[in-house]
Design a protein around this motif. Structure first.
Motif, short mmCIF file in Angstrom:
data_model
loop_
_atom_site.label_atom_id
_atom_site.label_comp_id
_atom_site.label_asym_id
_atom_site.label_seq_id
_atom_site.Cartn_x
_atom_site.Cartn_y
_atom_site.Cartn_z
N UNK A 293 0.82 -1.21 0.00
CA UNK A 293 0.00 0.00 0.00
C UNK A 293 0.86 1.27 0.00
N UNK A 294 1.89 1.30 0.83
CA UNK A 294 2.76 2.47 0.88
C UNK A 294 3.49 2.64 -0.45
N UNK A 295 3.90 1.53 -1.03
CA UNK A 295 4.59 1.60 -2.31
C UNK A 295 3.72 2.19 -3.40
N UNK A 296 2.44 1.80 -3.41
CA UNK A 296 1.52 2.30 -4.43
C UNK A 296 1.20 3.77 -4.19
N UNK A 297 0.76 4.08 -2.96
CA UNK A 297 0.27 5.43 -2.70
C UNK A 297 1.38 6.42 -2.37
N UNK A 298 2.58 5.89 -2.13
CA UNK A 298 3.72 6.77 -1.96
C UNK A 298 4.40 7.09 -3.27
N UNK A 299 3.92 6.48 -4.35
CA UNK A 299 4.46 6.76 -5.67
C UNK A 299 5.75 6.01 -5.98
N UNK A 300 6.08 5.00 -5.17
CA UNK A 300 7.31 4.26 -5.41
C UNK A 300 7.16 3.26 -6.55
N UNK B 196 0.40 0.24 -9.30
CA UNK B 196 -0.31 -0.96 -8.85
C UNK B 196 0.12 -2.22 -9.61
N UNK B 197 0.47 -2.06 -10.87
CA UNK B 197 0.91 -3.22 -11.65
C UNK B 197 2.29 -3.68 -11.17
N UNK B 198 3.18 -2.72 -10.96
CA UNK B 198 4.51 -3.07 -10.44
C UNK B 198 4.43 -3.63 -9.02
N UNK B 199 3.38 -3.22 -8.29
CA UNK B 199 3.22 -3.69 -6.92
C UNK B 199 3.06 -5.21 -6.86
N UNK B 200 2.49 -5.78 -7.91
CA UNK B 200 2.33 -7.23 -7.93
C UNK B 200 3.69 -7.92 -7.92
N UNK B 201 4.59 -7.44 -8.76
CA UNK B 201 5.93 -8.01 -8.79
C UNK B 201 6.69 -7.77 -7.50
N UNK B 202 6.59 -6.56 -6.97
CA UNK B 202 7.27 -6.24 -5.72
C UNK B 202 6.70 -7.07 -4.57
N UNK B 203 5.37 -7.22 -4.56
CA UNK B 203 4.74 -8.00 -3.50
C UNK B 203 5.13 -9.47 -3.56
N UNK B 204 5.19 -10.01 -4.78
CA UNK B 204 5.59 -11.41 -4.94
C UNK B 204 7.02 -11.62 -4.47
N UNK B 205 7.90 -10.69 -4.85
CA UNK B 205 9.30 -10.80 -4.42
C UNK B 205 9.41 -10.66 -2.90
N UNK B 206 8.65 -9.72 -2.33
CA UNK B 206 8.69 -9.53 -0.88
C UNK B 206 8.16 -10.76 -0.15
N UNK B 207 7.12 -11.39 -0.71
CA UNK B 207 6.57 -12.59 -0.08
C UNK B 207 7.61 -13.70 -0.04
N UNK B 208 8.37 -13.85 -1.12
CA UNK B 208 9.42 -14.87 -1.15
C UNK B 208 10.49 -14.56 -0.11
#
Length: 437
Positions: free
Chosen positions: A231-238, A241-253
């Motif tokens: 959420x912070x990544x998306x709404x902080x402009x980092x 939402x599409x890139x968030x999927x990749x970042x979230x998957x990597x973070x989950x791993x």
């Protein structure tokens, strides 16, 4: 409009005879387009729909979010989340059912899939509830209903699909789903309280839960950290939402590796399951694209708009009618098919409806509000007989529990959902406050 209605009737017949919805929509849409424009034009349209869907970068979020949820489920983080919630509610009658609701909400916040949430939590929560003497109806009902939260609380795959269909801001759709999702959790908790008060035999007497262990704390904190990261990544402009999927998957791993729950087999199963689920979703999206092109060319959206103008219906009256349509369709169609089949037809109407001078006078706000209503209506369809996809997921995991028992337990939560969607329709601010509408 007549040919569109005939096509819908044929489509429903095909669904009833168990033709896969993806193929049914593609067949009816392609044949209908061919009848109107010829086979050559229909072939070009079908080929273009397949190509554009396959090359749609935005749809890459689907396998990534599903993979993220699979990693968390396989690594044991979901179990820790459930145990942590049990430590909070365990001292109350029906506490394990409440813990199931809360953990479903937490898990769905980093999973995005209702079916995955229901399947995962059934394996985590059901053994504990049976061990402590919970009736199968309230146990399965809480799991099935809690699983529906996965398509509303961000990141939501269904919200992403809605955003792609309507070219809406996916980030705003995510934000709009937060308060209605929290409202859903609260109403489900109330439903459990009411159920065990009216029927004490559904849940055992109050017990004293154990103190929270280190693994439980890790499960809670890991889920919370991943949700905040996305959420912070998306709404902080980092990242988008599409890139968030990749970042979230990597973070989950990374998180799963850190807690020591990610083994090679878990990773492999997570990848395979994500691939299978994504292939199914892509097939349905392609079928819906073909069918949507046909009904649009046939003029159904324009005909519906003309009908609304002719009848003189107000904006809220149309919304209520659409909700009722979703309730009926939910009895025979699964959620994604219903979204893909109806949203291209209904959403153009929203821009033409009159909702007065309030926040809904802004068409973009009205569309976001409509998105939440559609998703909540779709949630209800996930636990509505005779289809009730979440119920059938539970049935596959718990074959010894009769469907009648499951649906009996779901009734409490179904009523809570009716209350929720009524509140969202009556008070648009529930959906729009965080968006700034």
């Amino acid at each position: 409009m007549t040919i569109s209605l005939i096509a819908f009737a044929i489509l429903l017949v095909l669904v009833f005879v168990r033709v896969p919805i993806a193929f049914a929509m593609a067949l009816v849409g392609g044949a209908g387009f061919a009848a109107m424009r010829g086979t050559e034009a229909a072939g070009a349209m079908v080929g273009n729909a397949v190509f554009e869907t396959g090359m749609n970068y935005s749809l890459s979020v689907v396998p990534l979010f599903i993979f993220m949820g699979n990693v968390l489920a396989g690594s044991g983080i979901a179990s820790g989340l459930f145990n942590g919630a049990d430590r909070v509610f365990g001292r109350m009658r029906g506490g394990l059912a409440m813990a199931t609701i809360l953990s479903c909400g937490g898990f769905s916040a980093v999973c995005g899939s209702s079916l995955a949430t229901a399947a995962t939590m059934s394996k985590v929560a059901m053994p504990s509830m049976r061990r402590f003497g919970y009736d199968d109806s309230i146990a399965t009902g809480s799991i099935a209903a809690g699983g529906t939260l996965g398509i509303l609380i961000p990141p939501s795959v269904i919200m992403i699909i809605f955003g792609l269909l309507t070219e809406s801001d996916i980030g705003k759709l995510f934000i709009a789903g937060i308060l209605p999702g929290v409202l859903g959790i609260c109403l489900y908790l109330v439903a459990v309280m009411v159920a065990v008060r009216l029927k004490p035999e559904l849940a055992p007497k109050v017990r004293r839960p154990q103190s929270m262990s280190r693994s439980d704390m890790i499960g809670v904190l890991a889920t919370l950290a991943l949700f905040i990261f996305i959420m912070v990544g998306i709404y902080g402009g980092f990242f988008t939402p599409i890139e968030a999927a990749g970042m979230g998957a990597a973070a989950a791993v990374v998180i799963a590796l850190a807690v020591g729950g990610l083994r090679a087999k878990v990773l492999w199963v997570a990848l395979i399951d994500a691939a299978i689920a994504s292939a199914m979703i892509f097939a349905i999206v392609i079928g819906a694209e073909i069918f949507g092109n046909f009904v649009t060319f046939a003029g159904l959206p324009d005909a519906l708009a003309d009908l609304v103008n002719t009848l003189g219906l107000g904006g809220y009256e149309v919304i209520i009618a659409i909700v009722l349509i979703y309730m009926v369709l939910g009895m025979v169609l699964e959620s994604l098919s219903m979204i893909l089949l109806t949203v291209p037809i209904f959403y153009p109407l929203i821009y033409q409806l009159d909702f007065g001078s309030g926040v809904l006078s802004n068409p973009d706000n009205a569309l976001i509000w409509f998105a939440v209503i559609v998703v909540v209506a779709t949630e209800i369809s996930l636990i509505t007989p005779p289809v009730g996809m979440n119920v059938f997921v539970l049935r596959s995991v718990l074959p010894d529990v009769p469907l009648a028992t499951m649906f009996r337990g779901i009734l409490w939560f179904w009523v809570a959902d009716i209350v929720r969607i009524s509140l969202i329709v009556a008070f648009p601010a529930i959906s729009l406050w965080l968006v700034g509408g």
